[in-house]
Design an enzyme around this catalytic site. Structure first.
Site, PDB file in Angstrom:
ATOM      1  N   SER A 194       0.825  -1.185   0.000  1.00 41.26           N
ATOM      2  CA  SER A 194       0.000   0.000   0.000  1.00 41.26           C
ATOM      3  C   SER A 194       0.878   1.262   0.000  1.00 41.26           C
ATOM      4  CB  SER A 194      -0.936  -0.073   1.212  1.00 41.26           C
ATOM      5  OG  SER A 194      -2.033   0.764   1.073  1.00 41.26           O
TER       6      SER A 194
ATOM      7  N   ASP B 238      -8.805  -3.645  -6.346  1.00 44.62           N
ATOM      8  CA  ASP B 238      -8.282  -3.100  -5.091  1.00 44.62           C
ATOM      9  C   ASP B 238      -9.013  -1.793  -4.779  1.00 44.62           C
ATOM     10  OD1 ASP B 238      -6.638  -1.691  -3.144  1.00 44.62           O
ATOM     11  OD2 ASP B 238      -5.031  -3.083  -3.653  1.00 44.62           O
TER      12      ASP B 238
ATOM     13  N   HIS C  95      -7.499  -5.522  -0.886  1.00 38.12           N
ATOM     14  CA  HIS C  95      -6.358  -4.599  -0.908  1.00 38.12           C
ATOM     15  C   HIS C  95      -5.057  -5.373  -0.745  1.00 38.12           C
ATOM     16  CE1 HIS C  95      -4.048  -1.063  -0.566  1.00 38.12           C
ATOM     17  NE2 HIS C  95      -3.988  -1.000   0.761  1.00 38.12           N
TER      18      HIS C  95
END
Length: 515
Positions: A229, A456, A484
């Protein structure tokens, strides 16, 4: 919600209350250095002014968590003034288990910005990463400056955060717009008052420089790293600063560093809409779906109607806080990070349909890392502090936010209005932005593996495509699925490709797709 660039792995987003955050302090043995990679020149030496930091020895001690050691890393508070004040950063590791020859250290970061890397290592990565990887790497984490145990940014008290998270983020008139602006101003002022010294020095560039100090102190000539991320932006920034020190970098759930804040927020809004549609498609096929059994658009309209209802009349939750629109929206978005949370969301929405908001409140609390005693981790404070330094604010003021609402609603009919206004937070930040949007090429770096998930919610797939194309040595691995990030989430294809890269240094072919 405070900021829409709250980017973190599923483990951090949904299991944060279970993170083991142990105190870390100093004992002795640094990891043995690796040899120079065959066919590549040795990395350049540390700058003379920073040699004190690059030459320091970590004093390792037991953390109080079985198998893990902890230490403290020193770094300059301001790299432009290396002889000035210092900052202390919490580090943790678990040694390579064997069998097989040790490769070196593998640094991990779960994202955020603001997620505790030490907590992530001790609760998940250090025990949950694939055994062959843990066998041959020392698993290492450092809480970034301003985060968790590394001189954390602090802004509001627990009760103040409770009030802040309940402020209406879909203002209907001037009074509500003023109240939202005042909340963001008060948050920023609290950060300046309680963390003014560190606040100008928590940028991603500074954290990447800290990572290079740690790399050297650990004895590794090149950095091996898995960033998820926001951690992908941190990893890409490291590669830009130190291309000759790049080892094996996995950037999972990638960000696009070339985008300005407004575009990042709007793209992420579209990502949450994509994730919601996937949830809704699954939900409406079930006879007990709390959003009805019709179409996906009808489910979206049902959720919007619910948000309007709790905006007008918040639901009781069994405690003093009630579930208004802001907390309800946060609760739904929290469950978008992982399809494994969809059953919990269906149950929470059904409960809310029956007039009780406790289920959605629990999801919102997990997102904000609110503890049962009413205290909050510093996630939201650090998130804003890093984001607002890394990029200029999306808006100059509320009028800009109001103008942006239609484009956000086009990106997401369900979440667009609230997420458009959430991007106002950096407008009032006390420390001016030091970063700018730009392409990262990292010329001369070893192959870098970029991973993207097609649905995502927090880091849209097109960001991974863009970053892989920008990086001169980027290779794109695609996971066709929900949720995610991709590594360790159930795809043998993804995990095998990443493990092979980490263990053998061979990335998959560019464009490889997995499901």
């Amino acid at each position: 919600m405070d900021s829409r660039r709250l980017l973190r792995t599923t483990a951090v987003a949904l299991a944060s209350a279970g993170l083991i955050l142990s105190g870390c302090s100093g004992g002795s043995d640094a990891a043995a250095p690796r040899g120079t990679a065959q066919g590549r020149s040795a990395p350049s030496a540390a700058p003379e002014a920073l040699k004190e930091f690059y030459a320091q020895k970590l004093k390792w001690r037991d953390c109080g968590v079985e198998g893990f050691q902890c230490a403290t890393l020193r770094a300059p508070l301001d790299y432009a003034k290396p002889d000035g004040e210092e900052i202390e950063l919490a580090v943790s590791r678990v040694r390579a288990t064997g069998p097989g020859k040790r490769i070196g250290s593998l640094l991990v970061n779960p994202g955020g910005p603001g997620g505790s890397a030490v907590g992530y290592l001790q609760a998940y990565a250090g025990i949950g990463y694939p055994a062959p990887v843990r066998a041959r790497y020392d698993m290492v984490a450092v809480d970034p400056r301003g985060v968790a145990r590394s001189e954390p940014v602090e802004c509001l008290t627990g009760p103040q955060m409770d009030a802040y998270t309940q402020v209406d983020q879909t203002p209907d008139d001037a009074a509500e717009t003023d109240a939202l602006s005042a909340a963001f101003k008060d948050f920023a002022a609290g950060c300046a008052k309680r963390s003014g010294k560190v606040l100008p020095h928590v940028s991603t560039v500074e954290t990447a420089r800290d990572m290079d100090v740690l790399r050297a102190v650990l004895g590794d000539e090149r950095l091996s790293y898995v960033g998820a991320s926001y951690g992908t932006f941190l990893g890409a920034t490291y590669a830009e600063l130190f291309p000759d020190r790049v080892g094996r970098l996995v950037l999972d759930g990638a960000m696009d560093p070339s985008l300005p804040a407004l575009d990042l927020n709007r793209d992420q809004t579209a990502g949450f809409e994509t994730a919601f549609r996937a949830f809704a498609a699954d939900c409406v096929g079930r006879p007990d779906c709390p959003l009805g059994t019709g179409s996906v658009p009808a489910a979206g309209e049902a959720l919007k109607k619910f948000f309007r209802a709790v905006d007008a009349e918040p639901l009781p939750t069994g405690e003093s806080r009630k579930l208004g629109e802001s907390l309800a929206t946060t609760g739904v978005i929290a469950a978008m990070y992982d399809e494994g949370a969809w059953p919990q969301l269906r149950e929470a929405l059904a409960q809310a349909k029956g007039g009780r908001g406790a289920g959605l409140l629990a999801l919102a609390d997990s997102y904000y890392e609110r503890e049962p005693d009413g205290e909050y981790a510093n996630l939201m404070a650090a998130n804003a502090a890093v984001n607002c330094l890394d990029l200029p604010a999306a808006y100059r003021g509320p009028a800009d936010a109001a103008k942006a609402v239609p484009s956000f609603e086009k990106a997401s009919p369900v979440f667009g209005r609230g997420l458009a206004w959430a991007a106002l937070n950096c407008t009032y930040w006390p420390s001016p932005a030091t970063g700018r949007p730009h392409r990262i090429t990292a010329e001369g770096a070893a192959p870098i593996l970029v991973v993207g998930t097609t649905r995502d919610p927090a880091t849209p797939y097109k960001w991974a495509e863009s970053l892989a194309a920008q990086l001169s040595s980027g290779t794109l691995l695609t996971y066709e699925g929900d949720g995610h990030t991709a590594y360790g989430r159930g795809s043998d294809c993804v995990d095998t490709a990443i493990n092979t890269y980490l263990l053998e240094g061979t990335p998959p072919r560019d464009g490889k797709r997995c499901s």
